[in-house]
Design a protein around this motif. Structure first.
Motif, mmCIF file in Angstrom:
data_model
loop_
_atom_site.group_PDB
_atom_site.id
_atom_site.type_symbol
_atom_site.label_atom_id
_atom_site.label_comp_id
_atom_site.label_asym_id
_atom_site.label_seq_id
_atom_site.Cartn_x
_atom_site.Cartn_y
_atom_site.Cartn_z
ATOM 1 N N GLY A 1 83.264 -24.933 105.376
ATOM 2 C CA GLY A 1 81.992 -24.614 104.743
ATOM 3 C C GLY A 1 81.993 -23.253 104.089
ATOM 4 N N SER A 2 83.137 -22.802 103.622
ATOM 5 C CA SER A 2 83.337 -21.440 103.118
ATOM 6 C C SER A 2 82.236 -21.008 102.157
ATOM 7 C CB SER A 2 84.685 -21.350 102.403
ATOM 8 O OG SER A 2 85.698 -21.980 103.160
ATOM 9 N N GLY A 3 81.555 -19.908 102.507
ATOM 10 C CA GLY A 3 80.500 -19.405 101.625
ATOM 11 C C GLY A 3 79.432 -20.435 101.365
ATOM 12 N N LEU A 4 79.102 -21.237 102.394
ATOM 13 C CA LEU A 4 78.126 -22.322 102.238
ATOM 14 C C LEU A 4 78.524 -23.247 101.099
ATOM 15 C CD1 LEU A 4 74.816 -20.316 102.812
ATOM 16 C CD2 LEU A 4 76.302 -21.431 104.497
ATOM 17 N N ARG A 5 79.796 -23.636 101.091
ATOM 18 C CA ARG A 5 80.412 -24.557 100.130
ATOM 19 C C ARG A 5 80.748 -23.905 98.788
ATOM 20 N NH1 ARG A 5 76.405 -27.556 102.751
ATOM 21 N NH2 ARG A 5 77.041 -29.557 103.658
ATOM 22 N N ALA A 6 80.578 -22.580 98.670
ATOM 23 C CA ALA A 6 80.807 -21.929 97.381
ATOM 24 C C ALA A 6 82.279 -21.683 97.096
ATOM 25 C CB ALA A 6 80.047 -20.600 97.317
ATOM 26 N N VAL A 7 83.080 -21.422 98.139
ATOM 27 C CA VAL A 7 84.472 -21.024 97.936
ATOM 28 C C VAL A 7 85.366 -22.257 98.077
ATOM 29 C CG1 VAL A 7 86.254 -19.377 98.608
ATOM 30 C CG2 VAL A 7 83.842 -18.778 98.888
ATOM 31 N N SER A 8 85.370 -23.096 97.071
ATOM 32 C CA SER A 8 86.062 -24.383 97.191
ATOM 33 C C SER A 8 87.561 -24.272 96.966
ATOM 34 C CB SER A 8 85.462 -25.400 96.209
ATOM 35 O OG SER A 8 85.639 -24.954 94.882
ATOM 36 N N LEU A 9 88.025 -23.207 96.315
ATOM 37 C CA LEU A 9 89.460 -23.029 96.092
ATOM 38 C C LEU A 9 90.124 -22.273 97.230
ATOM 39 C CD1 LEU A 9 89.544 -22.026 92.309
ATOM 40 C CD2 LEU A 9 89.846 -24.297 93.315
ATOM 41 N N GLY A 10 89.344 -21.649 98.078
ATOM 42 C CA GLY A 10 89.875 -20.778 99.114
ATOM 43 C C GLY A 10 89.616 -19.323 98.760
ATOM 44 N N HIS A 11 89.572 -18.472 99.788
ATOM 45 C CA HIS A 11 89.255 -17.055 99.583
ATOM 46 C C HIS A 11 90.358 -16.330 98.818
ATOM 47 C CE1 HIS A 11 85.770 -17.368 102.145
ATOM 48 N NE2 HIS A 11 86.506 -17.904 103.095
ATOM 49 N N ALA A 12 89.913 -15.366 97.992
ATOM 50 C CA ALA A 12 90.834 -14.497 97.252
ATOM 51 C C ALA A 12 91.856 -15.308 96.459
ATOM 52 C CB ALA A 12 91.534 -13.520 98.205
ATOM 53 N N HIS A 13 91.381 -16.358 95.794
ATOM 54 C CA HIS A 13 92.296 -17.212 95.031
ATOM 55 C C HIS A 13 92.941 -16.383 93.918
ATOM 56 C CE1 HIS A 13 93.668 -20.382 92.283
ATOM 57 N NE2 HIS A 13 93.716 -21.148 93.363
ATOM 58 N N PRO A 14 94.268 -16.351 93.834
ATOM 59 C CA PRO A 14 94.935 -15.428 92.905
ATOM 60 C C PRO A 14 94.566 -15.641 91.442
ATOM 61 C CG PRO A 14 96.505 -16.998 93.877
ATOM 62 C CD PRO A 14 95.233 -17.117 94.651
ATOM 63 N N ALA B 1 71.182 -28.538 87.683
ATOM 64 C CA ALA B 1 71.478 -27.189 88.140
ATOM 65 C C ALA B 1 72.800 -27.194 88.894
ATOM 66 C CB ALA B 1 70.360 -26.675 89.044
ATOM 67 N N PHE B 2 73.691 -26.271 88.542
ATOM 68 C CA PHE B 2 75.000 -26.134 89.169
ATOM 69 C C PHE B 2 75.136 -24.737 89.771
ATOM 70 C CE2 PHE B 2 75.678 -29.633 86.325
ATOM 71 C CZ PHE B 2 76.749 -30.370 86.827
ATOM 72 N N GLY B 3 76.032 -24.608 90.742
ATOM 73 C CA GLY B 3 76.315 -23.304 91.339
ATOM 74 C C GLY B 3 77.430 -23.448 92.345
ATOM 75 N N LYS B 4 77.351 -22.681 93.440
ATOM 76 C CA LYS B 4 78.315 -22.740 94.535
ATOM 77 C C LYS B 4 79.742 -22.738 94.029
ATOM 78 C CE LYS B 4 75.178 -24.633 98.015
ATOM 79 N NZ LYS B 4 75.045 -23.419 98.823
ATOM 80 N N ALA B 5 80.404 -23.890 93.940
ATOM 81 C CA ALA B 5 81.824 -23.942 93.583
ATOM 82 C C ALA B 5 82.109 -23.379 92.199
ATOM 83 C CB ALA B 5 82.328 -25.386 93.664
ATOM 84 N N LEU B 6 81.080 -23.208 91.385
ATOM 85 C CA LEU B 6 81.267 -22.774 90.000
ATOM 86 C C LEU B 6 82.023 -21.450 89.886
ATOM 87 C CD1 LEU B 6 80.639 -23.320 87.025
ATOM 88 C CD2 LEU B 6 78.394 -22.281 87.358
ATOM 89 N N GLY B 7 81.816 -20.515 90.820
ATOM 90 C CA GLY B 7 82.453 -19.213 90.713
ATOM 91 C C GLY B 7 83.439 -18.902 91.824
ATOM 92 N N ASN B 8 83.691 -19.855 92.721
ATOM 93 C CA ASN B 8 84.573 -19.648 93.872
ATOM 94 C C ASN B 8 84.199 -18.378 94.650
ATOM 95 O OD1 ASN B 8 86.817 -20.854 95.355
ATOM 96 N ND2 ASN B 8 87.889 -18.941 94.923
ATOM 97 N N GLY B 9 82.902 -18.201 94.865
ATOM 98 C CA GLY B 9 82.419 -17.064 95.632
ATOM 99 C C GLY B 9 81.790 -15.983 94.778
ATOM 100 N N PHE B 10 82.127 -15.911 93.508
ATOM 101 C CA PHE B 10 81.464 -14.976 92.609
ATOM 102 C C PHE B 10 80.113 -15.560 92.193
ATOM 103 C CE2 PHE B 10 85.809 -13.539 92.398
ATOM 104 C CZ PHE B 10 85.673 -12.156 92.377
ATOM 105 N N ALA B 11 79.158 -14.688 91.969
ATOM 106 C CA ALA B 11 77.777 -15.119 91.764
ATOM 107 C C ALA B 11 77.562 -15.651 90.352
ATOM 108 C CB ALA B 11 76.817 -13.958 92.033
#
Length: 432
Positions: free
Chosen positions: A57-70, A249-259
């Motif tokens: 549930g990373s970032g409430l589903r926002a970080v779908s690629l994984g943290h600190a994706h290169p 309306a879209f969000g969450k996975a759109l920025g992989n944690g960025f707002a």
């Protein structure tokens, strides 16, 4: 977790609720197992005490690629060195908008913001302006649409919201076209707002039926794709199911944690907030930070990664592996009717049922505590692409041990000895 305990006290002294999102609050986790995160990488996080966890549930589903994706970080670093916010639009705003519309071809225009609430509220405002109607109809079976009054006034946390505002929101049940048509027949509704899919697939013909009802009764169809966007398909649920809403309306996975979030839709409605329309203007979205260049660069990198690396398929494959494993170990421990895995493979949740088969917060507390002490953290089983097959297998082992404890609690008919304190609580409740 001594440092986490100290950090939680610091958070509560300075921040109402100790977190900036209610779903991340300490009340959502066991009393003695509420770690405060120091950093994350791929599918893992480390707390301030140095403990490592496999995260769901990373970032409430926002970080779908994984943290600190290169790839995302490189795009952000490159863009932010050019400056982040100017007195006029940056060219990356056009690039990000074009890239979004290429990914979501059911939309004709898009406007970016920073959070999902702003996007859904802008959709409601557009619908009211386009139809001249005040009533908004929300799906009563979906948990959250916005922090704004038109929605929060319908929840148990309605303090501070005038009743006159709440009366402008009505509801309809998911999957029931007849009930929805009756609502539209008896009320002048500006729009239907719903998630196109959640833990169950939409009934055959349901979304197309809603499309027909909206056309017939002159209201707009609004899809909240905060969760389904990119997890269901690269084009969202609307692309997967082949039904075009008027607005989405879209969000969450759109920025992989960025707002970054987005309001997308048909040109005839979106232009009400533009400069090339003769109709009365709508104050659509106008946010100082809505088009920060580095967040849009992150979004473009997310689009490219999804398309080139088949991320949606990977999320489904990881989720299928996890769901099958959890169901097997739950059944082996004799709790297969009490520890349940539900939802689409890319968006799994778990349910914890008591001796009578009813949802139980104390049993959820037990289960969460067993997972956390085993090195797994998350309010759900929502996977990210940063997880590996080995992570999934370890998670299944931890769940297996948790199910053994769960079986003991069921036999004892009381999970309290294994909860570590007060039970976790639902977010929406009238009193703390």
């Amino acid at each position: 977790m001594p440092r986490s305990d100290q950090a939680n006290e610091r958070l509560h002294r300075a921040i109402p609720g100790g977190a900036h999102t209610y779903a991340k609050g300490q009340d959502q986790y066991p009393d003695d197992c509420s770690p405060v995160i120091a950093r994350g990488l791929a599918g893992h996080v480390w707390d301030v005490d140095g403990n490592e966890y496999i995260e769901y549930g990373s970032g409430l589903r926002a970080v779908s690629l994984g943290h600190a994706h290169p790839r995302v970080l490189e795009a952000v670093r490159t863009e932010i060195e050019k400056g982040g916010n100017f007195v006029r639009p940056s060219i990356i705003e056009a690039e990000a908008a074009e890239r979004f519309l290429a990914a979501v071809p059911t939309a004709e225009m898009v406007k970016f913001a920073k959070n999902g609430s702003d996007a859904t509220t802008a959709a409601v405002r557009l619908a009211r302006a386009a139809t001249g109607r005040a009533l908004v109809a929300i799906c009563r079976d979906h948990a959250f649409f916005s922090t704004d009054d038109w929605f929060i006034g319908t929840t148990p946390m309605s303090a501070g919201i005038p009743g006159d505002t709440t009366e402008l929101t009505v509801s309809f049940p998911y999957g029931d076209l007849a009930a929805t048509e009756e609502l539209l027949r008896t009320h002048e509704v500006a729009c239907l707002v719903l998630e196109p899919a959640t833990q169950t697939e939409p009934p055959p013909g349901y979304l197309a039926g809603l499309r027909d009802l909206c056309d017939r009764y002159g209201c707009l169809l609004v899809f909240d794709e905060m969760i389904t966007g990119f997890r269901w398909s690269d084009a969202g649920a609307q692309g997967l199911y082949g039904v075009s809403p008027d607005l989405s309306a879209f969000g969450k996975a759109l920025g992989n944690g960025f707002a970054v979030s987005a309001l997308a839709g048909k040109r005839e409605y979106m232009e009400l907030g533009g400069l090339r329309d003769h109709r009365e203007r709508v104050f659509l979205l106008s946010t100082t930070h809505g088009a920060e260049t580095h967040s849009l660069a992150a979004a473009i990198a997310v689009f490219d990664t999804y398309a080139e690396e088949g991320i949606t398929a990977r999320l489904h494959a990881l989720g299928d592996r996890l769901a099958a494993g959890v169901r097997d170990v739950a059944a082996s421990a004799g709790v297969g009717d009490h520890v349940l895995v539900r939802g689409r493979a890319s968006n799994l949740v778990f349910a914890t049922l008591d001796e009578k088969g009813e949802p139980s917060q104390p049993y959820r507390t037990l289960f969460l505590r067993e997972l956390i002490t085993g090195g797994v953290i998350g309010p759900s089983f929502v996977v990210s692409a940063g997880l590996t097959e080995a992570d999934i297998d370890k998670t299944i082992d931890v769940v297996s041990r948790a199910c053994t404890t769960y079986r003991k609690a069921l036999e004892f008919q009381d999970p309290t000895p294994w909860t570590g304190g007060r039970p976790v609580k639902p977010v929406f409740r009238r009193f703390a």
